[in-house]
Motif scaffolding. Structure first.
Motif, PDB file in Angstrom:
ATOM      1  N   CYS A  89       0.833  -1.213   0.000  1.00 26.76           N
ATOM      2  CA  CYS A  89       0.000   0.000   0.000  1.00 26.76           C
ATOM      3  C   CYS A  89       0.867   1.263   0.000  1.00 26.76           C
ATOM      4  N   THR A  90       1.886   1.271   0.837  1.00 26.18           N
ATOM      5  CA  THR A  90       2.768   2.434   0.929  1.00 26.18           C
ATOM      6  C   THR A  90       3.472   2.664  -0.406  1.00 26.18           C
ATOM      7  N   GLY A 167      -2.914   8.457   8.527  1.00 25.59           N
ATOM      8  CA  GLY A 167      -2.900   7.356   7.559  1.00 25.59           C
ATOM      9  C   GLY A 167      -4.285   6.844   7.221  1.00 25.59           C
ATOM     10  N   CYS A 168      -4.305   5.781   6.440  1.00 26.95           N
ATOM     11  CA  CYS A 168      -5.559   5.199   5.948  1.00 26.95           C
ATOM     12  C   CYS A 168      -6.440   4.757   7.123  1.00 26.95           C
ATOM     13  N   PHE A 170      -8.003   2.153   7.528  1.00 26.34           N
ATOM     14  CA  PHE A 170      -7.837   0.739   7.866  1.00 26.34           C
ATOM     15  C   PHE A 170      -6.387   0.368   8.174  1.00 26.34           C
ATOM     16  N   CYS A 171      -5.566   1.358   8.440  1.00 29.08           N
ATOM     17  CA  CYS A 171      -4.142   1.038   8.579  1.00 29.08           C
ATOM     18  C   CYS A 171      -3.913  -0.073   9.605  1.00 29.08           C
ATOM     19  N   PHE A 172      -3.160  -1.070   9.172  1.00 32.77           N
ATOM     20  CA  PHE A 172      -2.891  -2.253  10.010  1.00 32.77           C
ATOM     21  C   PHE A 172      -1.913  -1.958  11.142  1.00 32.77           C
ATOM     22  N   PHE A 173      -1.368  -0.742  11.163  1.00 34.77           N
ATOM     23  CA  PHE A 173      -0.503  -0.385  12.291  1.00 34.77           C
ATOM     24  C   PHE A 173      -1.315   0.078  13.499  1.00 34.77           C
ATOM     25  N   CYS A 263       4.665   3.456  10.134  1.00 36.97           N
ATOM     26  CA  CYS A 263       5.046   3.414   8.741  1.00 36.97           C
ATOM     27  C   CYS A 263       6.040   4.530   8.423  1.00 36.97           C
ATOM     28  N   CYS A 266       4.009   7.167   6.048  1.00 35.81           N
ATOM     29  CA  CYS A 266       2.623   7.553   6.338  1.00 35.81           C
ATOM     30  C   CYS A 266       2.488   8.244   7.684  1.00 35.81           C
ATOM     31  N   HIS A 267       3.279   7.874   8.658  1.00 39.38           N
ATOM     32  CA  HIS A 267       3.001   8.293  10.032  1.00 39.38           C
ATOM     33  C   HIS A 267       4.020   9.295  10.533  1.00 39.38           C
TER      34      HIS A 267
HETATM   35  S1  SF4 Z   1      -1.268   4.455   6.314  1.00 38.58           S
HETATM   36 FE1  SF4 Z   1      -1.022   2.275   6.708  1.00 38.58          FE
HETATM   37  S2  SF4 Z   1      -2.446   1.284   5.247  1.00 38.58           S
HETATM   38 FE2  SF4 Z   1      -2.144   3.396   4.548  1.00 38.58          FE
HETATM   39  S3  SF4 Z   1      -0.476   3.297   3.047  1.00 38.58           S
HETATM   40 FE3  SF4 Z   1       0.443   3.740   5.052  1.00 38.58          FE
HETATM   41  S4  SF4 Z   1       1.014   1.731   5.925  1.00 38.58           S
HETATM   42 FE4  SF4 Z   1      -0.458   1.381   4.243  1.00 38.58          FE
END
Ligand code: SF4
Length: 268
Positions: A89-90, A167-168, A170-173, A263, A266-267
């Motif tokens: 995704c990233t 981030g998204c 649904f981010c899995f983090f 991430c 993203c973060h």
């Molecule tokens: S925020 Fe999370 S789900 Fe979205 S791109 Fe970054 S790692 Fe992937």
């Protein structure tokens, strides 16, 4: 023909650190290009915060995207949900759009890593992109970031009330209690994320956002998860009060204390 002039680009994630960096750099680099890699599955609070940042900066934030929705990429990756070990995704929704935007021009890429963090963030494999770390170089830690944001009037994005990272949706983090936060603040998004999860009882395969679990489980156990998070916060607050008498409180602020890795792009 002369060589292209070096561009200055600051990649905003919608989080506090990259925003504080933008605040810090606003008057230092007038030619700065501000960008945001929009996955199309961000929280409404992020878009609202970006609008406020834009007003503060007095210039537009260029919105970049992959040109395709998440569902398209999910199909390309055969329905395998991204996870910390396979972070496609990233790559497709953030890094490629950013690198496409940069092209072959020499670029300083401004990265919002703080002085109290031990990570480098996203390092491009493209040799024309040079990362720079002004927060780190200026010794600005978490408390410094909060100071910059408060002084600018921007404060924190609203999602920080129930989630610790941008981030998204649904981010899995996300930590379990943050999923519960999503359920309570954006139930529609929680159920949309849940609809992506698949369990194949025949093959024993499970494609879920949560390691060793699923959103069905999180929904079922939401009260217990909330209670555990509240107990942990209360323990950390007590510890902070004790520390405050002897040490810098900001070192043990619980905001980023989740064990899960953040991430790299993203973060921030
Ligand atoms: S925020 Fe999370 S789900 Fe979205 S791109 Fe970054 S790692 Fe992937």
């Amino acid at each position: 023909m002369g060589s292209a002039q070096t561009r200055h680009i600051l990649n905003l994630s919608g989080g506090k650190d990259s925003t504080a960096l933008a605040v810090l750099m606003r008057d230092k680099v007038p030619g700065m290009e501000y960008v945001f890699c929009d996955t199309g599955v961000e929280l409404s609070e992020t878009y609202e915060y970006l609008d406020r940042i834009e007003s503060f900066l007095g210039k537009p934030i260029v919105r970049l995207n992959s040109g395709k929705p998440f569902e398209y990429w999910l199909e390309v990756y055969s329905g395998f949900l991204p996870n910390p070990r396979s972070r496609w995704c990233t790559k497709v929704m953030k890094i490629f759009p950013f690198e496409r935007y940069v092209g072959d021009d020499p670029v300083y890429s401004y990265i919002g890593i703080r002085a109290d963090e031990d990570r480098e963030g996203y390092i491009s494999s493209k040799s024309n992109i040079t990362p720079v770390y002004p927060l780190k170089e200026a010794g600005i830690d978490k408390k410094g970031v909060h100071d910059l944001l408060n002084k600018s009037g921007l404060g924190l994005p609203k999602y920080y009330e129930w989630r610790s990272r941008s981030g998204c949706y649904f981010c899995f983090f996300q930590q379990r209690n943050e999923w519960v936060g999503l359920l309570e603040n954006h139930p529609d998004l929680f159920y949309r994320a849940k609809a992506f999860e698949k369990v194949d009882p025949l093959k024993g395969q499970q494609f879920t956002w949560v390691q060793r679990g699923s959103l069905i489980q999180i929904e079922r156990e939401k009260d217990r998860i909330k209670q555990r998070a509240a107990d942990r916060d209360s323990r950390q607050r007590k510890k902070a009060t004790l520390y405050e008498q002897f040490e810098d409180f900001s070192q043990i602020n619980s905001e980023d204390s989740g064990s899960e890795e953040a991430c790299m792009i993203c973060h921030l």
